[in-house]
Enzyme design. Structure first.
Site, mmCIF file in Angstrom:
data_model
loop_
_atom_site.group_PDB
_atom_site.id
_atom_site.type_symbol
_atom_site.label_atom_id
_atom_site.label_comp_id
_atom_site.label_asym_id
_atom_site.label_seq_id
_atom_site.Cartn_x
_atom_site.Cartn_y
_atom_site.Cartn_z
ATOM 1 N N THR B 144 30.370 -47.824 -22.093
ATOM 2 C CA THR B 144 29.602 -48.872 -23.443
ATOM 3 C C THR B 144 31.133 -50.401 -23.650
ATOM 4 O O THR B 144 30.354 -51.326 -22.567
ATOM 5 C CB THR B 144 29.392 -47.728 -24.501
ATOM 6 O OG1 THR B 144 30.731 -47.777 -24.769
ATOM 7 C CG2 THR B 144 28.280 -47.059 -24.622
ATOM 8 N N LYS B 169 34.361 -41.913 -19.738
ATOM 9 C CA LYS B 169 33.223 -43.697 -20.502
ATOM 10 C C LYS B 169 34.792 -42.878 -21.858
ATOM 11 O O LYS B 169 34.774 -41.813 -22.736
ATOM 12 C CB LYS B 169 32.659 -43.397 -20.299
ATOM 13 C CG LYS B 169 31.352 -43.196 -20.679
ATOM 14 C CD LYS B 169 31.614 -42.830 -22.851
ATOM 15 C CE LYS B 169 31.440 -43.962 -23.502
ATOM 16 N NZ LYS B 169 31.488 -44.659 -24.934
ATOM 17 N N THR B 180 35.974 -35.809 -24.803
ATOM 18 C CA THR B 180 35.963 -37.022 -25.223
ATOM 19 C C THR B 180 34.280 -37.587 -25.247
ATOM 20 O O THR B 180 33.673 -36.476 -25.317
ATOM 21 C CB THR B 180 36.795 -37.289 -23.855
ATOM 22 O OG1 THR B 180 36.532 -39.239 -24.683
ATOM 23 C CG2 THR B 180 36.897 -37.644 -22.673
ATOM 24 N N ASN B 382 34.428 -54.781 -32.499
ATOM 25 C CA ASN B 382 33.876 -53.392 -33.453
ATOM 26 C C ASN B 382 33.063 -54.768 -35.055
ATOM 27 O O ASN B 382 32.624 -53.674 -35.373
ATOM 28 C CB ASN B 382 34.480 -52.686 -34.041
ATOM 29 C CG ASN B 382 35.105 -51.536 -33.380
ATOM 30 O OD1 ASN B 382 34.114 -50.848 -32.955
ATOM 31 N ND2 ASN B 382 35.919 -51.893 -32.863
ATOM 32 N N THR B 387 25.677 -56.645 -32.530
ATOM 33 C CA THR B 387 24.273 -58.296 -32.437
ATOM 34 C C THR B 387 24.866 -59.037 -31.276
ATOM 35 O O THR B 387 26.047 -57.827 -30.716
ATOM 36 C CB THR B 387 25.291 -59.047 -34.130
ATOM 37 O OG1 THR B 387 26.751 -59.193 -33.620
ATOM 38 C CG2 THR B 387 24.903 -57.935 -34.171
#
Lengths: 387, 387
Positions: B144, B169, B180, B382, B387
């Protein structure tokens, strides 16, 4: 802030003594008449020297309070307390009061000894300047990373007219459990400790204990109320309590609004918990979440981060019962997203005051807390504070 | 990373299905032979749909694992689990396996339903691509905010040669308590669940449970070890445990090094606590302190913030016994500052790996944890994630 009331018997002053590189850094409050005091201190196990020192004098009446910024005098061991003893002796003499009549408070960098010589050198000038209109300078002298000084005053009626003056500081290391960085309250309302202790604690619990900036409880948090010892003026008691509550609440909101780097104040209200304590645990967990705080900085109604924070406590919650309301708009119901216009809500988050309500739908416990967003400026301030 | 070992019977693949705006976002692991699995999940009370789903199948052997990024499928209620049931049926058919042979895992934004149609449309291509050299693409598909993919492999000897492959990840919402964000471990070492469960838990405790990025425990944390069910090859057991430990440790360090916005990894070692549990509480409190993390970002040996964090726990500490060592240099002894060359130490903090040791001098309990610094980039990531 409105009108600033004065207390004829309480004199304030401030000087630049050189503890900080520039600006006012030393403030004095001188009481014409001896006053009693009530104090609450940090719950941090590492406590500043002034707290150890103040605790010894709690049953006494006092005549002066010397406050410095730029140095917390915390983690300075026995030497830190001895520095205060030395100061009390020297400045007490200059004011013609006993060393035990002098209180201290400090704020600033942890781990450095007080520059006692600088303080002694500056004291004559500080004493000379003291006057009953000097509260603004005093409020400025106790600032560290604060961007404005914080004063709130009020008046109330009893057998006569009374005044309450509150001064506070604090922009970082704000997660007060008992007291905030520093807050001093002065009144001419006569009282007995045991008659007002509960009202004092309640006022603090509903104000400074309901704000957080960075979930860091300071080593120096101190709130002190100074008042003339005497029979409580019963006719004025209600007004005293009301004014105490409004002054502390205003100061607390001034602190959180001035939170390091903050552009927004987020009011988090948790409802429907089994108990108030559980509501508090959930509210505090959300209020310290960096991911929630950065989302609001970005005006992003990212409720997933809120619900993740709700789930990350010891409180048993049923995810499928959770409701979330942001800026009055219900966006989560039954633990799932409700259809809402994200662009419009994002727009409504581009403002200084954010309201978030979380209903756990488990009971009647509720708790609210004010926190800030987390911004570039916070990093800037704290990555370079000492240099 | 060294040499990447392969498992002949485990096929990997990845495609861009459109869940994310760009890049690989869907990964498949196909097992030629049925495998058993051991899993640990997040302690967050809000759990992703794939965790509810996976728990049902824990006693089964499985044939496939489908992982997506870009959507966490968390806080999606019963519908979120139904989406997985639907998917299992359709993709199971295409692989000629039972729906119960398929596991899922998701990572990404919380609160949004899985785009099931996109996944179904992409599946034939995903299946076609699967091969035993595809682990790198698979590792990329589960990213991500990660800035690099994370693979660690090892081999060990028993009656024959075995391999262990680990893929993980995670760059944000990292504060794993059990597992995790996502970590998948594959081996051809034959085992029985009850014989390796303890080694599995220990490996996770010593790796993923000793890192934090932002003290935010995710809704999706999942670690799974896939292995062929069979009598344990006793000759290879020690090598298996050693490899399991080294692979999980390497992956954990890869995650913390890639922590959102991180420029530094800070290794915090707490010693001399009364118990290991108390050492852990202190270590975790320091590791989540925004003030400590920003100080290290600014290469500022601001130990006052460390000692303030130490004091802000439920652990009874004696401030005057505390020792602090940074980059091998003792800067606090007996709770007070030792004379040290601050400029030199500041210089030595301008590096990627920071060592901090805190000795409470109360007993023999110790605990260590890895955390990151807190930077402008963390805010950037963050405040604009969605967006």
């Amino acid at each position: 802030m409105g009108r600033v009331f004065k207390l004829r018997n309480v004199k304030f002053s401030a000087v630049s003594s050189g503890i900080k590189k520039e600006g006012l850094d030393l403030g004095l409050v001188y009481f014409q008449e001896p006053v009693s005091f009530l104090a609450l201190y940090t719950t941090n196990r590492v406590k500043a020297a002034h707290i150890h020192y103040m605790k010894r004098l709690e049953e006494k009446k006092v005549r002066a309070l010397l406050v410095n910024s730029g140095c917390a005098n915390a983690a300075t061991g026995k030497e830190g307390v001895k520095d205060l003893e030395k100061l009390a002796k020297i400045i007490g003499e200059q004011m013609s009061v006993s060393p035990d009549d002098v209180l201290f408070a400090s704020t600033g960098v942890i781990g450095k000894r007080l520059p006692v010589d600088k303080i002694i050198r500056s004291f004559p000038e500080l004493l000379k300047r003291s006057n009953s209109s000097g509260v603004e300078d005093f409020a400025k002298a106790i600032m560290t990373t604060d961007s404005y000084h914080k004063i709130s005053t009020g008046s109330f009626k009893g057998e006569k007219n009374y005044v309450l003056i509150g001064v506070a500081k604090g922009a970082g290391m704000i997660n007060p459990k008992f007291g905030t960085m520093l807050c001093f309250l002065f009144t001419d309302f006569p009282a007995r400790k045991d008659k007002i202790r509960k009202a004092f604690k309640t006022a603090i619990r509903e104000s400074f204990e309901k704000i957080t900036v960075d979930a860091e409880t300071s080593t120096n948090d101190t709130v002190v109320l100074f008042f003339p010892e005497g029979d409580v003026d019963q006719k004025g008691y209600e007004g005293f309590v009301r004014t105490l509550n409004s002054v502390t609440k205003e100061l607390a909101l001034l602190i959180v609004r001035d939170g390091e780097g903050a552009t927004k104040v987020i009011h988090i209200k948790v409802k429907g918990a089994r108990t108030k304590k559980e509501a508090e645990e959930v509210a505090r967990r959300i209020a310290r979440s960096n991911l929630v705080k950065t989302a609001f900085f970005g005006s992003d109604p990212n409720w997933g981060r809120i619900i993740a924070a709700v789930g990350d406590t010891n409180v048993r919650v049923a995810p499928h019962k959770i409701e979330i309301i942001i800026q009055g708009e219900r966006i989560v119901s039954g633990g799932e997203e409700v259809i809402f216009d994200e662009a419009t809500l994002k727009k409504r988050l581009e403002t200084r005051n954010i309201d978030v309500e979380i209903n756990l739908n488990e009971g009647k416990g509720c708790f609210d807390i004010y926190t800030t967003d987390l911004t570039y400026e916070y990093i800037k301030i704290n990555a370079s504070y000492r240099t």
